[in-house]
Design an enzyme around this catalytic site. Structure first.
Site, PDB file in Angstrom:
ATOM      1  NE  ARG A 168     100.239  -9.947 -81.565  1.00 34.38           N
ATOM      2  CZ  ARG A 168      99.569  -9.177 -80.703  1.00 34.38           C
ATOM      3  NH1 ARG A 168      99.022  -9.718 -79.607  1.00 34.38           N
ATOM      4  NH2 ARG A 168      99.409  -7.897 -80.932  1.00 34.38           N
ATOM      5  CB  CYS A 218     103.689  -6.307 -85.810  1.00 35.10           C
ATOM      6  SG  CYS A 218     102.969  -4.694 -85.492  1.00 35.10           S
ATOM      7  CD  GLU A 288     103.090 -10.476 -84.303  1.00 29.64           C
ATOM      8  OE1 GLU A 288     103.421  -9.726 -83.365  1.00 29.64           O
ATOM      9  OE2 GLU A 288     102.087 -10.285 -84.987  1.00 29.64           O
TER      10      GLU A 288
HETATM   11  N1  EPU Z   1     106.272   4.047 -82.505  1.00 32.97           N
HETATM   12  C1  EPU Z   1     107.315   4.819 -82.923  1.00 32.97           C
HETATM   13  N2  EPU Z   1     107.752   4.674 -84.225  1.00 32.97           N
HETATM   14  C2  EPU Z   1     107.193   3.790 -85.083  1.00 32.97           C
HETATM   15  C3  EPU Z   1     106.119   2.978 -84.647  1.00 32.97           C
HETATM   16  C4  EPU Z   1     105.684   3.120 -83.338  1.00 32.97           C
HETATM   17  O1  EPU Z   1     107.856   5.614 -82.176  1.00 32.97           O
HETATM   18  O2  EPU Z   1     107.632   3.706 -86.245  1.00 32.97           O
HETATM   19  C5  EPU Z   1     105.794   4.201 -81.127  1.00 32.97           C
HETATM   20  C6  EPU Z   1     104.383   4.748 -81.119  1.00 32.97           C
HETATM   21  O3  EPU Z   1     104.388   6.160 -81.169  1.00 32.97           O
HETATM   22  C7  EPU Z   1     103.844   4.216 -79.814  1.00 32.97           C
HETATM   23  C8  EPU Z   1     104.542   2.878 -79.661  1.00 32.97           C
HETATM   24  O4  EPU Z   1     105.681   2.919 -80.518  1.00 32.97           O
HETATM   25  O5  EPU Z   1     104.242   5.044 -78.759  1.00 32.97           O
HETATM   26  C9  EPU Z   1     103.626   1.710 -80.025  1.00 32.97           C
HETATM   27  O6  EPU Z   1     103.229   1.835 -81.392  1.00 32.97           O
HETATM   28  P1  EPU Z   1     101.739   1.510 -81.874  1.00 32.97           P
HETATM   29  O7  EPU Z   1     100.744   2.246 -81.046  1.00 32.97           O
HETATM   30  O8  EPU Z   1     101.708   1.688 -83.337  1.00 32.97           O
HETATM   31  O9  EPU Z   1     101.501  -0.014 -81.525  1.00 32.97           O
HETATM   32  P2  EPU Z   1     102.470  -1.261 -81.669  1.00 32.97           P
HETATM   33  O10 EPU Z   1     102.839  -1.697 -80.290  1.00 32.97           O
HETATM   34  O11 EPU Z   1     103.573  -1.000 -82.620  1.00 32.97           O
HETATM   35  C10 EPU Z   1     100.605  -3.063 -81.534  1.00 32.97           C
HETATM   36  C11 EPU Z   1     100.439  -4.408 -82.173  1.00 32.97           C
HETATM   37  C12 EPU Z   1      99.758  -4.254 -83.527  1.00 32.97           C
HETATM   38  C13 EPU Z   1      98.427  -3.539 -83.356  1.00 32.97           C
HETATM   39  C14 EPU Z   1      98.728  -2.172 -82.722  1.00 32.97           C
HETATM   40  C15 EPU Z   1      97.463  -1.341 -82.501  1.00 32.97           C
HETATM   41  C16 EPU Z   1     102.281  -5.909 -81.603  1.00 32.97           C
HETATM   42  C17 EPU Z   1     103.589  -6.453 -82.041  1.00 32.97           C
HETATM   43  N3  EPU Z   1     101.739  -5.007 -82.394  1.00 32.97           N
HETATM   44  O12 EPU Z   1     101.527  -2.338 -82.342  1.00 32.97           O
HETATM   45  O13 EPU Z   1      99.504  -5.541 -83.998  1.00 32.97           O
HETATM   46  O14 EPU Z   1      97.786  -3.373 -84.613  1.00 32.97           O
HETATM   47  O15 EPU Z   1      99.348  -2.375 -81.453  1.00 32.97           O
HETATM   48  O16 EPU Z   1      96.665  -1.889 -81.498  1.00 32.97           O
HETATM   49  O17 EPU Z   1     101.784  -6.310 -80.548  1.00 32.97           O
HETATM   50  C18 EPU Z   1     100.454  -7.291 -85.282  1.00 32.97           C
HETATM   51  O18 EPU Z   1     100.583  -7.909 -84.223  1.00 32.97           O
HETATM   52  O19 EPU Z   1     100.724  -7.790 -86.395  1.00 32.97           O
HETATM   53  C19 EPU Z   1      99.992  -5.925 -85.223  1.00 32.97           C
HETATM   54  C20 EPU Z   1     100.042  -5.137 -86.287  1.00 32.97           C
END
Ligand code: EPU
Length: 300
Positions: A168, A218, A288
């Site tokens: 990022r 995010c 972010e």
């Molecule tokens: N999780 C929880 N509780 C929550 C949210 C997530 O336990 O409320 C757990 C999920 O179950 C999972 C892990 O946390 O095991 C990761 O969550 P998720 O798969 O939703 O992905 P993320 O890491 O939160 C990233 C990117 C998103 C992108 C998604 C999908 C970052 C900061 N975020 O989210 O990007 O859409 O993967 O590929 O890298 C952004 O950068 O603005 C963004 C939305």
């Protein structure tokens, strides 16, 4: 005044909230919307010579504008929208082109690479400036070069290796403006397979994130080996409300504007997440969301 030379591309007294996906912010004294790279060169040169520091804004999806408004001019990439795609997968996209539009368009042509940005909002220039990505990949993997107008008003073409790309982060200096993004995409073995994959990733996003509310995407970067959303969730903060902003009940890394939220509400919620996650897990969350500074104008 500088704006007299740019009357056709400058609007005065603009609601900044309308320029961001979270729909928060006071009034912007000036918003400039250059239509060509020449406009950008002329504008940034003029700002440099008058000692004005403008804010560069893409789709406004990762930005918190101040409640007090901004006196400094905001320069939008929105009208830089020309697009060329050749048969071999080279794409030259104006910075103001919508990321979702370009993802759909290139995948529709059977070109792979940008599809990893499935569901990322905003504009392609902003995506390149902050190395937007998902768990499937990041835009830097497809970037061939960026056309940039520097704060000094000079044109530059940077390869990713000339900058300091990371998670990022592009390393582009604040105040430099990306005008075009050159991407090298790869013809997919199966067009139908690529479209199916994109559809599955979009569905996954719709199910796990609040896609219809006013939010930033995010708010925190994921810390190494963990997910910010998981940590905020485990800290028991999902659904927590301050003023008219709330942590999403669906995903812990999203703040939603419930209607009429202020930047102060959002900053208080982000600080609460940082504090509670640090206390509970010893992890310092990194933002972010880019917080635009309060105005430099004098009161009244
Ligand atoms: N999780 C929880 N509780 C929550 C949210 C997530 O336990 O409320 C757990 C999920 O179950 C999972 C892990 O946390 O095991 C990761 O969550 P998720 O798969 O939703 O992905 P993320 O890491 O939160 C990233 C990117 C998103 C992108 C998604 C999908 C970052 C900061 N975020 O989210 O990007 O859409 O993967 O590929 O890298 C952004 O950068 O603005 C963004 C939305």
């Amino acid at each position: 005044m500088w704006d007299a030379a740019f009357l056709d591309i400058v609007t005065r007294d603009v609601a900044l909230s309308g320029l961001t996906s979270v729909r928060i912010g006071g009034r912007g004294a000036w918003v400039a919307t250059p239509r060509t790279e020449q406009d950008v060169v002329a504008l940034l040169n003029r700002f440099r010579s008058e000692g004005i520091e403008p804010w560069i804004l893409g789709g406004g999806t990762n930005v918190l504008m101040p409640d007090e408004g901004l006196e400094a001019p905001v320069v939008l990439a929105a009208e830089l929208r020309t697009l060329e795609i050749d048969g071999a997968g080279l794409v030259s996209a104006g910075a103001g082109i919508g990321t979702a539009h370009l993802v759909a368009k290139t995948a529709g042509l059977g070109l792979a690479g940008l599809h990893v940005l499935a569901g990322v909002p905003g504009q392609i220039g902003g995506a390149a400036a902050m190395n937007a990505g998902t768990k499937h990949g990041e835009i830097v993997e497809s970037i061939e070069a960026l056309d940039v107008v520097t704060r000094q008003g000079e044109r530059r073409r940077y390869r990713p290796r000339d900058l300091d790309y990371g998670y990022r982060r592009s390393g582009l200096a604040g105040g430099d403006m990306i005008t075009r993004v050159h991407l090298r995409l790869v013809p997919a073995e199966s067009k139908a397979g690529l479209r199916k994959l994109l559809a599955a990733w979009l569905k996954d996003k719709q199910e796990s994130q609040p896609v219809k509310s006013w939010n930033f995407g995010c708010m925190f970067k994921n810390p190494p080996g963990d997910a910010a959303g998981r940590l905020v969730d485990r800290a028991g903060l999902k659904g927590r409300r301050i003023g008219n902003a709330a942590i999403s009940a669906r995903h812990g890394n999203f703040i939603e504007n419930l209607g009429g939220a202020t930047a102060a509400d959002v900053l208080a919620l982000m600080a609460l997440c940082e504090e509670r996650v640090a206390e509970a897990f010893g992890v310092q969350l990194e933002r972010e969301v880019r917080v635009f500074q309060p105005p430099v104008c004098s009161p009244g």
